[in-house]
Scaffold this active site. Sequence first.
Site, mmCIF file in Angstrom:
data_model
loop_
_atom_site.group_PDB
_atom_site.id
_atom_site.type_symbol
_atom_site.label_atom_id
_atom_site.label_comp_id
_atom_site.label_asym_id
_atom_site.label_seq_id
_atom_site.Cartn_x
_atom_site.Cartn_y
_atom_site.Cartn_z
ATOM 1 C CE LYS A 16 -17.213 13.773 14.879
ATOM 2 N NZ LYS A 16 -17.098 12.750 15.846
ATOM 3 C CD1 TRP A 63 -18.209 14.076 11.784
ATOM 4 C CD2 TRP A 63 -18.308 12.345 10.382
ATOM 5 N NE1 TRP A 63 -17.748 12.978 12.447
ATOM 6 C CE2 TRP A 63 -17.797 11.893 11.612
ATOM 7 C CE3 TRP A 63 -18.458 11.435 9.347
ATOM 8 C CZ2 TRP A 63 -17.445 10.566 11.828
ATOM 9 C CZ3 TRP A 63 -18.104 10.114 9.566
ATOM 10 C CH2 TRP A 63 -17.600 9.683 10.799
ATOM 11 C CB THR A 109 -0.890 0.049 1.249
ATOM 12 O OG1 THR A 109 -0.030 0.057 2.389
ATOM 13 C CG2 THR A 109 -1.818 -1.130 1.334
ATOM 14 C CD GLU A 120 -5.302 -2.228 2.005
ATOM 15 O OE1 GLU A 120 -5.612 -1.620 0.958
ATOM 16 O OE2 GLU A 120 -4.657 -1.684 2.925
HETATM 17 P P1 AMP Z 1 -4.804 2.479 -2.731
HETATM 18 O O1 AMP Z 1 -4.728 1.310 -1.839
HETATM 19 O O2 AMP Z 1 -3.524 3.215 -2.898
HETATM 20 O O3 AMP Z 1 -5.394 2.092 -4.055
HETATM 21 O O4 AMP Z 1 -5.783 3.527 -2.061
HETATM 22 C C1 AMP Z 1 -7.103 3.169 -1.722
HETATM 23 C C2 AMP Z 1 -7.858 4.388 -1.262
HETATM 24 O O5 AMP Z 1 -7.999 5.324 -2.336
HETATM 25 C C3 AMP Z 1 -9.277 4.102 -0.844
HETATM 26 O O6 AMP Z 1 -9.354 3.588 0.470
HETATM 27 C C4 AMP Z 1 -9.917 5.473 -0.972
HETATM 28 O O7 AMP Z 1 -9.616 6.298 0.131
HETATM 29 C C5 AMP Z 1 -9.226 6.041 -2.186
HETATM 30 N N1 AMP Z 1 -10.067 5.836 -3.372
HETATM 31 C C6 AMP Z 1 -9.955 4.889 -4.312
HETATM 32 N N2 AMP Z 1 -10.898 5.055 -5.259
HETATM 33 C C7 AMP Z 1 -11.624 6.129 -4.904
HETATM 34 C C8 AMP Z 1 -12.759 6.800 -5.460
HETATM 35 N N3 AMP Z 1 -13.303 6.438 -6.601
HETATM 36 N N4 AMP Z 1 -13.243 7.873 -4.786
HETATM 37 C C9 AMP Z 1 -12.702 8.288 -3.624
HETATM 38 N N5 AMP Z 1 -11.634 7.698 -3.060
HETATM 39 C C10 AMP Z 1 -11.108 6.632 -3.688
#
Ligand code: AMP
Length: 547
Positions: free
Chosen positions: A442, A447, A189, A334
Amino acid sequence: MFGLMQDHPLLISTIVCHAARHHGGNEIVSRSLDGSLHRQDYVTLERRARRLVRVLQALGVEPGDRVATLAWNGFRHVELYYAISGMGAVCHTVNPRLSNDDIAYIMADARDVLLFADLTFAAAIAAAAPNCGGSVRAVVFLCDRAEMPETKLPPGMALLCYEDLMAAADEDFAWPQFDERTAASLCYTSGTTGRPKGVLYSHRSTLLHAYALNSANVMGLRSHDRVMPVVPMFHVNAWGLAYGALMAGASLVMPGRHLDGASVAGLMNAERVTFSAGVPTVWLGLLHHLRASGERLHTIRRLAIGGSACPPALIDAFDREYGLTLEHAWGMTESSPLGTYNTPFTVEGESDAAALARKARQGQAIFGLDIRIVDDNGVPQPHDGIASGNLQMRGQWVAAAYYGNPPGSALDAEGWFTTGDVATIDADSSMEITDRSKDVIKSGGEWISSIALENIAVSHPDVAEAAVIAATHPKWDERPLLLVVPKAGRTLEPADVLRVYDGKVAKWWLPDAVVVVEELPHTATGKLSKLTLRQKYRGYLVDQTQM
Ligand code: AMP
């Protein structure tokens, strides 16, 4: 009583075999580092993948070993995907946008035995190599002998040339059968908080995810599609496209390192691309290029977008100006990564504004993966589009534990994985992300969604990019602070920027201040780094009142 059907393990090698056997004339087109195009059909791809297994074996790779890649989207990277996993080893895609320190850390954590890399990364490798734990026996550059760099590596780490090794190897390997739960690939990640953590995919999870990707509600690829993954193969396996496209028999068009609007548009037209996927920043770059140059896109009609929230203004612009549908997807490392998908459809009588709001949501759960929202005590919240809560997921391609941790350790007692996102789910089961849980604002106990405020800010004609963070406030605890980057050649006045919110949000949601900046910080996967912004601007409102 058991069914009487055949039982074949779900293995990644079966995908490339299927593509070669039944769609052998379809191809993978790759833009090389020098800008030229390389073509290879799927029969050749499968043959070279088998030859590559012989190379891996000659270098001492055994099933279960981790083999790292540090590479752009291209044919050799796809060969590595299939050869490494196909022989039972683990393909560890390293994100070159991580710091050299993080690269060294994750390679040491994974105990990678080899590193296959594009020439672009020679300097980063020389810097990271001494600290990557000593398990890496060789760096293999993905090039011909003539292109080999003179990278200095620590003692015990050999410098090798991919095409030399390939030329010397046989193709007599036969793909083995093994348990479909065997580890196939590893992706860390992006590490917005703390050190990156490894997610270890299995053959089974990868194939089920690829089937899901190809369902009609999701990307639904077909054999005559020409698919361009702009999302890098080092970011959650290019969202599964290197598997999904071959499973469908569709051709792949790989953009290499050139991801600017002009390069992407040129390749889409030249190679008759029909489907592509990428993050909002990339599609924003494409839009700016199309507007500035007057170029049109001739064959592509659908673009998947995800990784960060897609601003409604972007969906609207592509639709109205270019007849292109943006399909909004949500997921994370994940979840392999596809979790939800906003399948396009039309509703008779729906207003333009309502349709746009619907398309901007992150969409419905994909079969094989379930989602729900819970409050801070873990109590499920209603799917009414109003209640918001912590988003959880569980399913066939969702991580149960991080690499090196005990099975199930990333899950709660009921088997749910908490995503760290805050969302609402409406009565039609369409989910909308309102924030990362650590990014919510917040204000006086209520929120405010930073994503909603950012989406409105970028609809201002002179705003290129926007970020909203929680700034400390003496009375309300936290209040929204808006940071905006002006488009090239434009200037921004805070009061004018704030007018864009008129009639769009409740008055108490209005940002308390607007800061105009030249650029915003991003993480290795292209997301806004709110952590960096909070560190810098958290005290901004307090400092202002004291001035
Ligand atoms: P990653 O593991 O680097 O792919 O990051 C995942 C995170 O990216 C998710 O938990 C979200 O916070 C954000 N994310 C992915 N797709 C979207 C989306 N379409 N809209 C908003 N946030 C997103």
